[in-house]
Design an enzyme around this catalytic site. Structure first.
Site, PDB file in Angstrom:
ATOM      1  N   CYS A 135      -4.926  -2.525   1.559  1.00  0.00           N
ATOM      2  CA  CYS A 135      -4.665  -3.935   1.219  1.00  0.00           C
ATOM      3  C   CYS A 135      -3.322  -4.388   1.790  1.00  0.00           C
ATOM      4  O   CYS A 135      -2.273  -4.084   1.227  1.00  0.00           O
ATOM      5  CB  CYS A 135      -4.682  -4.117  -0.297  1.00  0.00           C
ATOM      6  SG  CYS A 135      -4.316  -5.807  -0.836  1.00  0.00           S
ATOM      7  N   CYS A 138      -1.272  -6.661  -0.474  1.00  0.00           N
ATOM      8  CA  CYS A 138      -0.551  -5.932  -1.522  1.00  0.00           C
ATOM      9  C   CYS A 138       0.705  -5.246  -0.977  1.00  0.00           C
ATOM     10  O   CYS A 138       1.762  -5.268  -1.608  1.00  0.00           O
ATOM     11  CB  CYS A 138      -1.451  -4.873  -2.146  1.00  0.00           C
ATOM     12  SG  CYS A 138      -3.059  -5.455  -2.711  1.00  0.00           S
ATOM     13  N   ASP A 139       0.587  -4.611   0.188  1.00  0.00           N
ATOM     14  CA  ASP A 139       1.603  -3.644   0.606  1.00  0.00           C
ATOM     15  C   ASP A 139       2.386  -3.984   1.865  1.00  0.00           C
ATOM     16  O   ASP A 139       3.347  -3.284   2.190  1.00  0.00           O
ATOM     17  CB  ASP A 139       0.934  -2.274   0.807  1.00  0.00           C
ATOM     18  CG  ASP A 139       0.341  -1.729  -0.491  1.00  0.00           C
ATOM     19  OD1 ASP A 139       0.867  -2.087  -1.565  1.00  0.00           O
ATOM     20  OD2 ASP A 139      -0.640  -0.966  -0.425  1.00  0.00           O
TER      21      ASP A 139
END
Length: 306
Positions: A135, A138-139
């Site tokens: 993701c 997300c990261d």
């Protein structure tokens, strides 16, 4: 002896399921959450979640979902470990089959999520959450000014590479073919980015490192030439698999196997709702999953009050 009847059975113990359980518990509905793997779902693998409101310094995925679990249980939700293998309509309820036996619920909320397809190469599991991510939203911020790779040939892979390019100094987009399944306009946009480099006709054969990723072992499928590519992180985007195999013929799904719902999270079957990554059109973020769970729980309450 007939199975215990719950007001609401929630399939899946990730953010969507735990939020739904919080809301149904607060509504004093007898609630059971069934999770086949581990409570919290895939987000528990994230070392840091920076985009969930209320945590300006970030929080680990495990800690975030553990707090969600505690809160749901505080309001009476029961949680059990089992895998649902079938869902059928009973006379005045729905019957779930699990390896541990039958369960009955007056209303069902499906929050089983999706699983990211894996590469299945050495090092992937070892570095999952420590350099291997599924993701970029997300990261990606953790790779500011670093070198990363994304792998895949569909829209998801291009989106991941484009998002990564806003943070990383260099993004390698690795694809096993020359042509992409992704929309041409997205591919053109990626090609126009100065810090995205296409690595085509190539597969990853291993992920290497010690405490973190140091390089990828590559194999060019046309020349059979092998090489090592130094990177700080790898973002895998080779497709998603909704956890809906047991629901075929039960509720309507899209061509990918994700469940179709309306804006109230209602499926094609009255009394069966759906929330989170498993629903068609989900943006697959923790906050959207939690929002879906709340909507589904309120819809469940309305259904049971009829």
């Amino acid at each position: 002896m007939s199975p215990l009847l719950y007001d609401v059975i929630i399939i899946g113990g990730g953010p969507a399921g735990l939020t739904a359980a919080l809301y149904t518990g607060r509504a004093k509905l007898k609630t059971l959450v069934i999770e086949r793997a581990f409570i919290g779902g895939q987000i528990t693998r994230s070392e840091k979640v920076d985009n969930y409101p209320g945590f300006p310094e970030g929080i680990t995925g495990f800690d975030l979902t553990q707090q969600m679990q505690i809160q749901a249980e505080k309001y009476g939700a029961e949680i059990t470990s089992a895998e649902v293998t079938a869902l059928n309509k009973a006379k005045d309820s729905f019957e779930l089959s699990t390896e541990a036996g039958k369960l009955n619920g007056r209303c069902i909320i499906i929050c089983g999520g999706t699983e990211r397809n894996k590469l299945g190469v050495p090092g992937e599991e070892e570095f999952s959450g420590r350099g291997v991510s599924y993701c970029a939203t997300c990261d990606a911020p953790f790779y500011n000014d670093k070198v990363v790779a994304a792998v895949g040939g569909g829209n998801m892979a291009i989106y991941e590479a484009l998002h990564l390019s806003e943070f990383a100094k260099k993004v390698y987009l690795i694809h096993r073919r020359q042509g992409f399944r992704a929309d041409a306009i997205l591919v053109d946009k990626a090609k126009s980015k100065g810090n995205i480099e296409m690595v085509l006709d190539t597969v990853i054969t291993a992920i290497n490192g010690k405490d973190s990723i140091q390089s990828l072992s590559l194999n060019n499928l046309k020349t059979q030439k092998t090489s090592d590519l130094p990177v700080n992180g790898l973002f895998v985007a080779v497709g998603l698999q909704p956890n809906t195999a047991y629901l075929k013929g039960v509720v309507d799904m899209d061509k990918n196997g994700s469940i179709l719902v309306n804006d109230q999270m209602e499926t094609s079957v009255s009394g069966i709702l759906c929330a989170g990554d498993i629903r068609s059109g989900s943006i697959r973020q923790v906050i959207s999953a939690a929002g879906d769970g709340a909507v589904a729980a309120l819809s469940a309450k309305r259904y049971l009050d009829r």
